[in-house]
Design a protein around this motif. Sequence first.
Motif, PDB file in Angstrom:
ATOM      1  N   HIS A 248      59.119 -49.433  10.560  1.00 18.96           N
ATOM      2  CA  HIS A 248      59.228 -50.908  10.413  1.00 18.96           C
ATOM      3  C   HIS A 248      59.174 -51.323  11.771  1.00 18.96           C
ATOM      4  O   HIS A 248      59.803 -50.868  12.751  1.00 18.96           O
ATOM      5  CB  HIS A 248      60.478 -51.584   9.854  1.00 18.96           C
ATOM      6  N   GLN A 249      58.505 -52.381  12.046  1.00 22.60           N
ATOM      7  CA  GLN A 249      58.428 -53.311  13.356  1.00 22.60           C
ATOM      8  C   GLN A 249      58.014 -54.716  12.985  1.00 22.60           C
ATOM      9  O   GLN A 249      57.522 -55.203  11.868  1.00 22.60           O
ATOM     10  CB  GLN A 249      57.494 -52.685  14.403  1.00 22.60           C
ATOM     11  N   HIS A 250      58.503 -55.629  14.082  1.00 24.70           N
ATOM     12  CA  HIS A 250      58.218 -56.991  13.895  1.00 24.70           C
ATOM     13  C   HIS A 250      56.543 -57.201  14.217  1.00 24.70           C
ATOM     14  O   HIS A 250      55.934 -56.448  14.477  1.00 24.70           O
ATOM     15  CB  HIS A 250      59.028 -57.815  14.867  1.00 24.70           C
ATOM     16  N   ASN A 255      59.314 -61.653  18.521  1.00 26.69           N
ATOM     17  CA  ASN A 255      60.562 -61.298  17.661  1.00 26.69           C
ATOM     18  C   ASN A 255      61.458 -60.012  18.085  1.00 26.69           C
ATOM     19  O   ASN A 255      62.310 -59.722  17.241  1.00 26.69           O
ATOM     20  CB  ASN A 255      60.018 -61.239  16.145  1.00 26.69           C
ATOM     21  N   LEU A 259      61.809 -51.405  15.172  1.00 25.83           N
ATOM     22  CA  LEU A 259      63.369 -51.372  14.627  1.00 25.83           C
ATOM     23  C   LEU A 259      64.065 -50.057  15.023  1.00 25.83           C
ATOM     24  O   LEU A 259      65.002 -50.130  15.592  1.00 25.83           O
ATOM     25  CB  LEU A 259      63.520 -51.480  13.227  1.00 25.83           C
ATOM     26  N   LEU A 301      69.389 -53.849  11.081  1.00 25.25           N
ATOM     27  CA  LEU A 301      68.212 -54.574  11.647  1.00 25.25           C
ATOM     28  C   LEU A 301      67.304 -54.810  10.366  1.00 25.25           C
ATOM     29  O   LEU A 301      66.655 -55.960  10.390  1.00 25.25           O
ATOM     30  CB  LEU A 301      67.480 -53.747  12.795  1.00 25.25           C
ATOM     31  N   SER A 305      66.539 -58.620   9.184  1.00 22.96           N
ATOM     32  CA  SER A 305      65.329 -58.949   9.114  1.00 22.96           C
ATOM     33  C   SER A 305      64.613 -59.349   7.867  1.00 22.96           C
ATOM     34  O   SER A 305      63.426 -59.705   7.844  1.00 22.96           O
ATOM     35  CB  SER A 305      64.196 -57.877   9.802  1.00 22.96           C
ATOM     36  N   TRP A 307      64.318 -57.342   5.130  1.00 23.75           N
ATOM     37  CA  TRP A 307      63.746 -56.090   4.493  1.00 23.75           C
ATOM     38  C   TRP A 307      64.813 -55.493   3.732  1.00 23.75           C
ATOM     39  O   TRP A 307      65.855 -55.009   4.119  1.00 23.75           O
ATOM     40  CB  TRP A 307      63.400 -54.883   5.607  1.00 23.75           C
TER      41      TRP A 307
END
Length: 714
Positions: A248-250, A255, A259, A301, A305, A307
């Motif tokens: 996962h990433q922004h 932002n 992660l 995180l 966020s 998720w």
Amino acid sequence: MTLTPNATQPGLWINPDWTPGTPGTFALLIGVSTYDHLTGGAGKKTENSYGLGQLAVSAWTAYALFNWLRTSYQYGPAPLAHCWLLMAPTADEATKIAQAVTSGNGPDVLAHNLLPSFANQEIAISFWNDAMSRLPKGAAAASRSLFFFSGHGLEIHLREQILLPADYLGLPNTHNRALNVRKLADAMTKLAVCDQFFFVDACRNTHPDLAVLNVQGTGFLTISSTELVNSACNSAILYATATGMPAHQHNSPGNGYSLFGQALLDGLQSKEGFVPECMPAPCSVQLAPLQRFIGQRYNQLLTASGWNTKQYIKLGSEPLDLYSVVTQVTSPTVPAPTLPSVRELELINFTKRLDISLERGNTYSGPSYRINREQYTHYADTTNPLTNEPMPMAPPSYHEVGNEADSGYPISLPESGASLHRILGRESVTAFWSESRLYSLDTKRWLKNKELPLSLVEQTTYSAVSTGYRLTFQLNLPGNRYWLQLSDGETTYGIPLPPMTMFQAGNVPSYRLDFTVTADGHVPDLQANLAHGSGGSLSRIADLWEKYQTVDVSSAADMVDMDFLHGALQQKMASPFAALVGATVLLQARRYDLAEGDWLRNLANWFPELPDGLVVRNQWLAQTSASDSRDEQIANVLLLHGRGIPYTGEAFSLAVLQLDRLLESDVPDARQQRALKRVHGQLREALRYFRPGGLLAVYAGKPGSFTPATLGYV
């Protein structure tokens, strides 16, 4: 420290204070956000992008690791010497990096950047490896390497992943033009450099159309024969996710980082609750505690966020020292907050649970769970599938948590389509389960439906577009080996269930399926595990495997009861499967002190119905560099041709790895070579459909694309 660009090698930065020929840390960092030929790329789009597109913060994350090395990395015995940085940033990332360079008075990395294309990665890896190979032997032994990649990844099997360059699929039919991180790590074991750390921030799931192409990638470097391997090499690969799962990433560098990258940086700098080891001084960040922390921090995180899912941080190798020092840090000055465990977050997410009994004639007497009572208020008359007699209407017997004086009546819950739909809540899930089929591998016959009673249904909302399910069921049938098949119409899943004789007598195994369902009813992923509550040794093994999956391998190894495992084999039929799982965890933790003696040999030889034992025995031989073990390893692998394919995902992946390594080395006997290639071909055929993740092996493909026989379950 100061890092200066090397004028002859774009992407290479050198610490002028490091003295050549002395111990040092050699780093290679790659961040790929823009993929020219995938969906949304600036170049000519490939005919099939396999669901892959552009990323947003991978280059920004790689830059953050570079900045940490430049400003904060500490390791007295081996200071930073060289650092290669390859980035393919988006326009937003380039702006963000330029601002960070200006505000931090750092070096202009964009002016000295090397694009992480396939060819440039080969160049950087070759020079990175060459710099370490030129060190004097004593200096090399005290040196270390550090590799970081953030970008798209595709998993081949449990211990083999390819990392995609910025120009992936820029040429027709070039699916193999990608970095195979396991092959890279294997090739680097010939170096005298002892500590080698690989941090891989990439997805570990694979598009089905890409999986069947048997993509293997390359490690760029030549893999040495086993005689040249440095037996002191402490090679550790830490993945951002468990097998079969996405990372996962922004969606914007504004932002934050990916992660995994953020959690890794927090741990490396002893922030956000990481507690370093300070006895003896100086304080240090060690590998096993770092893995455990990243798992907790990553999930924290994820929750912050939005998720609503979980993530596991996994080791993809068998390092010699699980407590090797990654970096030194200053002593923390504030108390560390308590981070929730992955298991705790998982229990929070799975808020909707329903404990039921679908075994005909048995009344519900399980524990109470909070559910929506309004959803379960009425059942129509149905027919008992065993007696064909009508089953009368009955009031519900569902309990709310905390209501000890529940007024519901015990009922026998019929397994009708209507009742299943009320329990499962979605027509697509009802069809996915109710239309499942069970195949007897012994009699070569499909059994009637409804042979698997559900005992627990759990549900959570993973995201706005998908829902997570857990279905727990029991297998209590005569016979031995079975194959469970489920399909959503688009994808068929096959799960080989271990022989019933491999479980403790009187213990009926309970299994758990974890899967997600998209809004259109598709099941894109599925994992299979032993369930808690199976009873006896099976519950213990389910707990052990969950700790191995959700915490770290060293913590799981600490809970292994060796008296129990020895007893599982000495009593022969007590529970060989339990012994197998315990042995797997011990080997991954390199707890050879607990795995001495003949019990692994017995596991391999006493139970021909469990081919996984051969693979575990081979892994022990390989990891301990047992003398004169080559012939036994070959003989064990060749026995798979008659005994069949392993039942656990871990053993299947290890079997592929063992065959790869044997064939990559020199096997002088031509007859053995042919026999090894035959078994290798069978495993590679199964690998096209293999979907790693849980304890049990899972296979997936288009309906009709495979059968148990074609995969090797004979």
